[in-house]
Design a protein around this motif. Structure first.
Motif, PDB file in Angstrom:
ATOM      1  N   SER A  40       0.827  -1.207   0.000  1.00 11.05           N
ATOM      2  CA  SER A  40       0.000   0.000   0.000  1.00 11.05           C
ATOM      3  C   SER A  40       0.860   1.255   0.000  1.00 11.05           C
ATOM      4  CB  SER A  40      -0.909   0.017   1.235  1.00 11.05           C
ATOM      5  OG  SER A  40      -1.786  -1.085   1.209  1.00 11.05           O
ATOM      6  N   ASN A  41       0.473   2.228  -0.821  1.00 17.24           N
ATOM      7  CA  ASN A  41       1.125   3.539  -0.873  1.00 17.24           C
ATOM      8  C   ASN A  41       2.646   3.438  -0.978  1.00 17.24           C
ATOM      9  OD1 ASN A  41      -1.330   5.200  -0.561  1.00 17.24           O
ATOM     10  ND2 ASN A  41      -1.427   4.162   1.410  1.00 17.24           N
ATOM     11  N   SER A  42       3.127   2.610  -1.899  1.00 15.98           N
ATOM     12  CA  SER A  42       4.573   2.450  -2.063  1.00 15.98           C
ATOM     13  C   SER A  42       4.914   2.289  -3.543  1.00 15.98           C
ATOM     14  CB  SER A  42       5.070   1.236  -1.268  1.00 15.98           C
ATOM     15  OG  SER A  42       4.574   0.043  -1.842  1.00 15.98           O
ATOM     16  N   SER A  43       6.203   2.096  -3.816  1.00 17.16           N
ATOM     17  CA  SER A  43       6.689   1.918  -5.185  1.00 17.16           C
ATOM     18  C   SER A  43       7.458   0.611  -5.289  1.00 17.16           C
ATOM     19  CB  SER A  43       7.624   3.066  -5.572  1.00 17.16           C
ATOM     20  OG  SER A  43       6.951   4.289  -5.538  1.00 17.16           O
ATOM     21  N   ILE A  44       7.551   0.089  -6.521  1.00 18.40           N
ATOM     22  CA  ILE A  44       8.321  -1.117  -6.779  1.00 18.40           C
ATOM     23  C   ILE A  44       8.879  -1.025  -8.194  1.00 18.40           C
ATOM     24  CG2 ILE A  44       6.380  -2.493  -7.630  1.00 18.40           C
ATOM     25  CD1 ILE A  44       7.669  -4.876  -6.035  1.00 18.40           C
ATOM     26  N   GLU A  45      10.056  -1.599  -8.396  1.00 14.65           N
ATOM     27  CA  GLU A  45      10.706  -1.601  -9.707  1.00 14.65           C
ATOM     28  C   GLU A  45      10.665  -2.996 -10.307  1.00 14.65           C
ATOM     29  OE1 GLU A  45      15.106  -0.749 -11.675  1.00 14.65           O
ATOM     30  OE2 GLU A  45      14.671  -0.027  -9.663  1.00 14.65           O
ATOM     31  N   CYS A  46      10.342  -3.088 -11.587  1.00 12.80           N
ATOM     32  CA  CYS A  46      10.333  -4.369 -12.281  1.00 12.80           C
ATOM     33  C   CYS A  46      11.773  -4.849 -12.444  1.00 12.80           C
ATOM     34  CB  CYS A  46       9.664  -4.225 -13.650  1.00 12.80           C
ATOM     35  SG  CYS A  46       9.744  -5.748 -14.637  1.00 12.80           S
ATOM     36  N   PRO A  47      12.066  -6.088 -12.038  1.00 15.83           N
ATOM     37  CA  PRO A  47      13.438  -6.583 -12.144  1.00 15.83           C
ATOM     38  C   PRO A  47      13.881  -6.852 -13.586  1.00 15.83           C
ATOM     39  CG  PRO A  47      11.989  -8.326 -11.380  1.00 15.83           C
ATOM     40  CD  PRO A  47      11.172  -7.065 -11.411  1.00 15.83           C
ATOM     41  N   TYR A  48      12.957  -6.943 -14.516  1.00 16.92           N
ATOM     42  CA  TYR A  48      13.309  -7.200 -15.919  1.00 16.92           C
ATOM     43  C   TYR A  48      13.621  -5.927 -16.686  1.00 16.92           C
ATOM     44  CZ  TYR A  48      11.935 -12.106 -15.719  1.00 16.92           C
ATOM     45  OH  TYR A  48      11.855 -13.438 -15.423  1.00 16.92           O
ATOM     46  N   CYS A  49      12.735  -4.935 -16.599  1.00 20.51           N
ATOM     47  CA  CYS A  49      12.884  -3.759 -17.461  1.00 20.51           C
ATOM     48  C   CYS A  49      13.147  -2.457 -16.705  1.00 20.51           C
ATOM     49  CB  CYS A  49      11.645  -3.594 -18.348  1.00 20.51           C
ATOM     50  SG  CYS A  49      10.138  -3.172 -17.449  1.00 20.51           S
ATOM     51  N   GLY A  50      13.044  -2.484 -15.377  1.00 16.61           N
ATOM     52  CA  GLY A  50      13.318  -1.290 -14.594  1.00 16.61           C
ATOM     53  C   GLY A  50      12.154  -0.326 -14.497  1.00 16.61           C
ATOM     54  N   ALA A  51      10.980  -0.689 -15.033  1.00 12.66           N
ATOM     55  CA  ALA A  51       9.815   0.191 -14.906  1.00 12.66           C
ATOM     56  C   ALA A  51       9.476   0.346 -13.431  1.00 12.66           C
ATOM     57  CB  ALA A  51       8.622  -0.395 -15.661  1.00 12.66           C
ATOM     58  N   VAL A  52       9.152   1.567 -13.028  1.00 14.13           N
ATOM     59  CA  VAL A  52       8.818   1.844 -11.633  1.00 14.13           C
ATOM     60  C   VAL A  52       7.319   2.086 -11.535  1.00 14.13           C
ATOM     61  CG1 VAL A  52       9.184   3.382  -9.669  1.00 14.13           C
ATOM     62  CG2 VAL A  52      11.093   2.792 -11.175  1.00 14.13           C
ATOM     63  N   TYR A  53       6.676   1.339 -10.644  1.00  9.83           N
ATOM     64  CA  TYR A  53       5.240   1.473 -10.407  1.00  9.83           C
ATOM     65  C   TYR A  53       5.018   2.034  -9.016  1.00  9.83           C
ATOM     66  CZ  TYR A  53       4.691  -1.595 -14.434  1.00  9.83           C
ATOM     67  OH  TYR A  53       4.735  -2.137 -15.689  1.00  9.83           O
ATOM     68  N   LYS A  54       4.061   2.962  -8.905  1.00 10.53           N
ATOM     69  CA  LYS A  54       3.723   3.550  -7.604  1.00 10.53           C
ATOM     70  C   LYS A  54       2.239   3.322  -7.364  1.00 10.53           C
ATOM     71  CE  LYS A  54       3.317   7.807  -5.113  1.00 10.53           C
ATOM     72  NZ  LYS A  54       3.957   8.199  -4.029  1.00 10.53           N
ATOM     73  N   LEU A  55       1.928   2.664  -6.243  1.00 12.13           N
ATOM     74  CA  LEU A  55       0.538   2.420  -5.873  1.00 12.13           C
ATOM     75  C   LEU A  55       0.055   3.553  -4.988  1.00 12.13           C
ATOM     76  CD1 LEU A  55      -2.041   0.704  -5.688  1.00 12.13           C
ATOM     77  CD2 LEU A  55      -0.961  -0.536  -3.798  1.00 12.13           C
ATOM     78  N   GLU A  56      -0.991   4.224  -5.424  1.00 10.77           N
ATOM     79  CA  GLU A  56      -1.625   5.267  -4.614  1.00 10.77           C
ATOM     80  C   GLU A  56      -2.906   4.697  -4.056  1.00 10.77           C
ATOM     81  OE1 GLU A  56      -2.002   8.838  -6.952  1.00 10.77           O
ATOM     82  OE2 GLU A  56       0.136   9.282  -6.700  1.00 10.77           O
ATOM     83  N   GLY A  57      -2.853   4.267  -2.805  1.00 17.08           N
ATOM     84  CA  GLY A  57      -4.003   3.662  -2.148  1.00 17.08           C
ATOM     85  C   GLY A  57      -3.592   2.417  -1.389  1.00 17.08           C
ATOM     86  N   GLU A  58      -4.607   1.732  -0.880  1.00 16.91           N
ATOM     87  CA  GLU A  58      -4.398   0.532  -0.066  1.00 16.91           C
ATOM     88  C   GLU A  58      -4.433  -0.710  -0.949  1.00 16.91           C
ATOM     89  OE1 GLU A  58      -3.778   0.501   3.282  1.00 16.91           O
ATOM     90  OE2 GLU A  58      -3.659   2.676   3.077  1.00 16.91           O
ATOM     91  N   ALA A  59      -3.471  -1.607  -0.736  1.00 11.02           N
ATOM     92  CA  ALA A  59      -3.397  -2.832  -1.515  1.00 11.02           C
ATOM     93  C   ALA A  59      -4.496  -3.818  -1.130  1.00 11.02           C
ATOM     94  CB  ALA A  59      -2.020  -3.483  -1.356  1.00 11.02           C
ATOM     95  N   GLY A  60      -5.025  -3.733   0.078  1.00 15.17           N
ATOM     96  CA  GLY A  60      -6.083  -4.647   0.498  1.00 15.17           C
ATOM     97  C   GLY A  60      -5.604  -6.079   0.549  1.00 15.17           C
ATOM     98  N   HIS A  61      -6.373  -6.995  -0.026  1.00 20.27           N
ATOM     99  CA  HIS A  61      -6.064  -8.430   0.025  1.00 20.27           C
ATOM    100  C   HIS A  61      -5.132  -8.882  -1.087  1.00 20.27           C
ATOM    101  CE1 HIS A  61      -9.396  -8.172  -2.825  1.00 20.27           C
ATOM    102  NE2 HIS A  61      -8.952  -9.308  -3.348  1.00 20.27           N
ATOM    103  N   HIS A  62      -4.621  -7.997  -1.911  1.00 22.89           N
ATOM    104  CA  HIS A  62      -3.778  -8.395  -3.059  1.00 22.89           C
ATOM    105  C   HIS A  62      -2.377  -8.696  -2.604  1.00 22.89           C
ATOM    106  CE1 HIS A  62      -6.743  -7.732  -6.145  1.00 22.89           C
ATOM    107  NE2 HIS A  62      -7.118  -6.678  -5.474  1.00 22.89           N
TER     108      HIS A  62
END
Length: 62
Positions: A40-62
């Protein structure tokens, strides 16, 4: 982060579960689909291509 200067891809809880197959590629020429365990409310980088994703909100049960 990867040496490529990429923009952060902002996602919402609606976009979960998060997976990447290369945001710059079509399905046939991307890297293998990889699911990314984002918190929730964090970022992660794809280990293959380096794309950075930022989640705005709660991850819930995922």
């Amino acid at each position: 982060m990867s040496e490529l200067n990429q923009e952060t891809i902002v996602i919402t809880p609606h976009d979960l579960p998060l997976h990447c197959s290369g945001p710059q590629n079509q399905a046939w020429n991307g890297h293998p689909r990889v699911f990314l365990p984002i918190q929730s409310n964090s970022s992660i980088e794809c280990p293959y291509c380096g794309a950075v994703y930022k989640l705005e909100g709660e991850a819930g049960h995922h």
